[in-house]
Design an enzyme around this catalytic site. Structure first.
Site, PDB file in Angstrom:
ATOM      1  N   LEU A   1      36.330 -11.756 -69.327  1.00  0.00           N
ATOM      2  CA  LEU A   1      36.391 -11.732 -70.786  1.00  0.00           C
ATOM      3  C   LEU A   1      37.807 -12.117 -71.211  1.00  0.00           C
ATOM      4  O   LEU A   1      38.731 -11.304 -71.173  1.00  0.00           O
ATOM      5  CB  LEU A   1      36.010 -10.348 -71.326  1.00  0.00           C
ATOM      6  CG  LEU A   1      34.637  -9.805 -70.908  1.00  0.00           C
ATOM      7  CD1 LEU A   1      34.308  -8.550 -71.711  1.00  0.00           C
ATOM      8  CD2 LEU A   1      33.538 -10.844 -71.061  1.00  0.00           C
ATOM      9  N   ASP A   2      37.961 -13.358 -71.629  1.00  0.00           N
ATOM     10  CA  ASP A   2      39.274 -13.907 -71.932  1.00  0.00           C
ATOM     11  C   ASP A   2      39.815 -13.365 -73.249  1.00  0.00           C
ATOM     12  O   ASP A   2      39.106 -13.355 -74.265  1.00  0.00           O
ATOM     13  CB  ASP A   2      39.169 -15.443 -72.002  1.00  0.00           C
ATOM     14  CG  ASP A   2      40.473 -16.096 -72.403  1.00  0.00           C
ATOM     15  OD1 ASP A   2      41.441 -15.992 -71.628  1.00  0.00           O
ATOM     16  OD2 ASP A   2      40.530 -16.684 -73.502  1.00  0.00           O
TER      17      ASP A   2
END
Length: 584
Positions: free
Chosen positions: A239-240
């Protein structure tokens, strides 16, 4: 878990997230839509995740790479990457993080134009699925923002169609002074739309426009994307920049409670499709804040151990491990069902925010100065008081470790291997950047061509050139890959290196960094001891406290440890993995 019980759990997440939001549909309707979108309905069996179960072991190694880090003429780069993996990495890594492989407009992939297709310059979904057949595929979910050239943002400008209400806007007159920024560019982008002038929130750059998750359709869109990636073989989700996901004007807009709850919701949905899928949060923030993303083993399965790279590099260039040792002693063990994701190099630089509160300003300044002397670049951010502070050091890890604060020396490769030996033995799942495996040096030409500091560590290798170097026993690339591959092979065979095996920090002075690992069944012990200085060091065996009734060997060299000796003599940057059992 029955459909109704899971439905109630999803509703509970949503009631928290949207407590202060007027929704166009009921919470019940949204819960049903999310469950159907992820592929859960009352006509199919629902997967049953085990609480506090480790879906990983000592065999897990993740390689981080761009889809085109290795190219070969006109062949699709993803095909070339697959061939490279099979020839050089098949017995070394079992998971591959392919950095964003979608059409993009900037930031080397992290400004996504279309989440549902593969960048045609890299290959096809079939090429991605081919890699996913042999390796655990880790894919990015670039969830905070997308490209200003996306169809969604085009529709925002037009004021109609999907995406027309997907983006977060604010008034320039709002008090935005508390907003935490990783960049020095203006936060708001003035944009002319069919509905008038809008000021779009841009945490990172004006080509990366932030989503507004107050709109449930944004959440639904991303759950649909997650389902697509699962169908294409994804086993790990990164999850950037997720810490910035939820915004409330008047706050710092980072790590807000709604952000944590969104992650918990995604975890609930994903693990009831496939419990073995792992969520990793990428939160380049101070250490204490980073730890909160574990939740109570109900949020991220793994978190990036962002403090490790600056602390370990500082240790090896200063020849003093007191800060690294102090940090390790303060780190809580990851409870079962969670794990640290350890890395010391990535496609980005060496982040300095995670060192705040761990290294003094003077230590950070000296580290920055040393890295600049080694050819590194510095990226900056705006502090709370409007001052510029170093945010990130841009340099390859190989060149970062070419010397000490005294300057370059002859210990570069040994120091580099020492860094990885420390990381590979630690509690957690190891991640190795492809350019670390290859011993790649700074790419100044690419920096000049792109004008981006981060390009220094994003070289694109021609396969024939790389193969010639890797096959030459005299090249730095061959030496590095050979030695790292050997270390990894040893590590993968040892139960004491399970990501959740017990770990205690040893007190061996400031020039010797050490810790003890014990397997989950308590049968194997490994004492991991590294000389982090450029001088020989002696270690008293009595300080390690080896049990006299056991036979001890160094797993790396296979040499027995003579307990009749009073001390161990260690060469500069030598690491010993001293164990009572060898499972290789």
């Amino acid at each position: 878990m029955t459909w109704n019980i899971l439905h109630d759990k999803v509703k509970h997440h949503l009631e928290f997230i949207y407590a202060d939001v007027d929704l166009p549909l009921t919470i019940d309707q949204l819960a049903v839509s999310l469950m159907k979108t992820i592929g859960i309905d009352d006509e199919v069996d629902i997967a049953q995740p085990q609480s506090h179960y480790n879906y990983w072991d000592e065999d897990d190694i993740i390689m981080i790479t761009y889809g085109d880090s290795v190219i070969d003429g006109d062949e699709r780069p993803l095909v070339t990457l697959n061939r490279f993996l099979h020839r050089y990495c098949k017995n070394t890594v079992n998971n591959v993080h392919i950095l964003p492989f979608f059409p993009y407009s900037s930031d080397d992939g992290f400004s996504v134009i279309d989440y549902s297709s593969v960048n045609e310059s890299l290959g096809t979904w079939e090429d991605i699925e081919a890699i996913a057949k042999d390796y655990g595929l880790m894919t990015d979910l670039v969830i905070n923002h997308c490209s200003a050239r996306s169809a969604w943002f085009d529709n925002f400008v037009k004021g109609e169609g999907t995406g027309s209400d997907f983006f977060f806007t604010a008034d320039p007159a709002d008090d935005l002074s508390m907003v935490t920024r990783p960049r020095v560019s203006p936060l708001l982008r003035e944009t002319e739309t069919a509905k008038g002038t809008k000021h779009v929130w841009c945490t990172f750059s004006h080509d990366q426009v932030d989503f507004d998750f107050r709109n449930p359709n944004v959440l639904l869109a991303f759950v649909d994307i997650i389902r697509l990636y699962i169908d294409k073989g994804a086993k790990l989700f990164r999850l950037d920049a997720v810490a910035f996901l939820w915004k409330i004007v008047g706050t710092n807009c980072i790590n807000l409670p709604q952000t944590h709850e969104v992650i918990r919701l995604l975890r609930t949905l994903i693990e009831h499709v496939d419990p073995s899928i792992i969520i990793i949060t990428e939160t380049n923030i101070p250490n204490r804040e980073n730890l909160t993303y574990f939740g109570n083993a109900n949020e991220a399965h793994a978190i990036y151990n962002f403090s490790l790279p600056p602390l370990l590099v500082n240790t090896l260039v200063s020849g003093d491990c007191k800060y690294l040792k102090s940090w390790m002693m303060s780190m809580p063990p990851a409870q079962n069902g969670t794990a640290y994701f350890n890395f010391i190099a990535s496609h980005d630089g060496i982040g300095l925010r995670p060192a705040e509160g761990l290294l003094s300003d003077e230590e950070i300044s000296e580290l920055v100065h040393t890295m600049q002397n080694f050819g590194g670049k510095i990226s900056w951010r705006a502090s709370d008081h409007g001052q510029q502070k170093p945010y990130e050091i841009n340099i390859t890890l190989f060149d970062a470790l070419q010397g000490t604060i005294k300057g370059p020396d002859r210990w570069q490769i040994d120091r580099f291997i020492c860094a990885h030996a420390i990381m590979l033995g630690m509690e957690g799942i190891p991640g190795l950047y492809i350019h670390s495996l290859l011993g790649t040096s700074n790419d100044y030409e690419k920096v000049a061509n792109t004008g981006q500091n981060r390009s220094i560590n994003r070289r694109r290798w021609e396969l024939t050139e790389l193969e010639a170097l890797l096959d030459s026993p005299y090249s730095q690339h061959h030496k590095v890959l050979t030695r790292l591959s050997q270390l990894i092979r040893v590590r993968k065979a040892q139960p004491a290196f399970h990501p959740n095996a017990t770990q205690f920090t040893l007190q061996l002075g400031n020039q010797i960094f050490g810790y003890w690992r014990q397997s989950l069944d308590r049968k194997q012990s490994v004492f991991c001891i590294s000389n982090i200085s450029d001088e020989e060091q002696s270690v008293l065996l009595s300080d390690i406290n080896l049990i006299g009734t056991d036979n001890w060997i160094d797993l790396i060299t296979r040499q027995e440890i003579a307990l009749s000796s009073s001390f161990l003599q260690m060469k500069p940057y030598q690491t010993l993995w001293i164990s009572n059992q060898d499972f290789e």
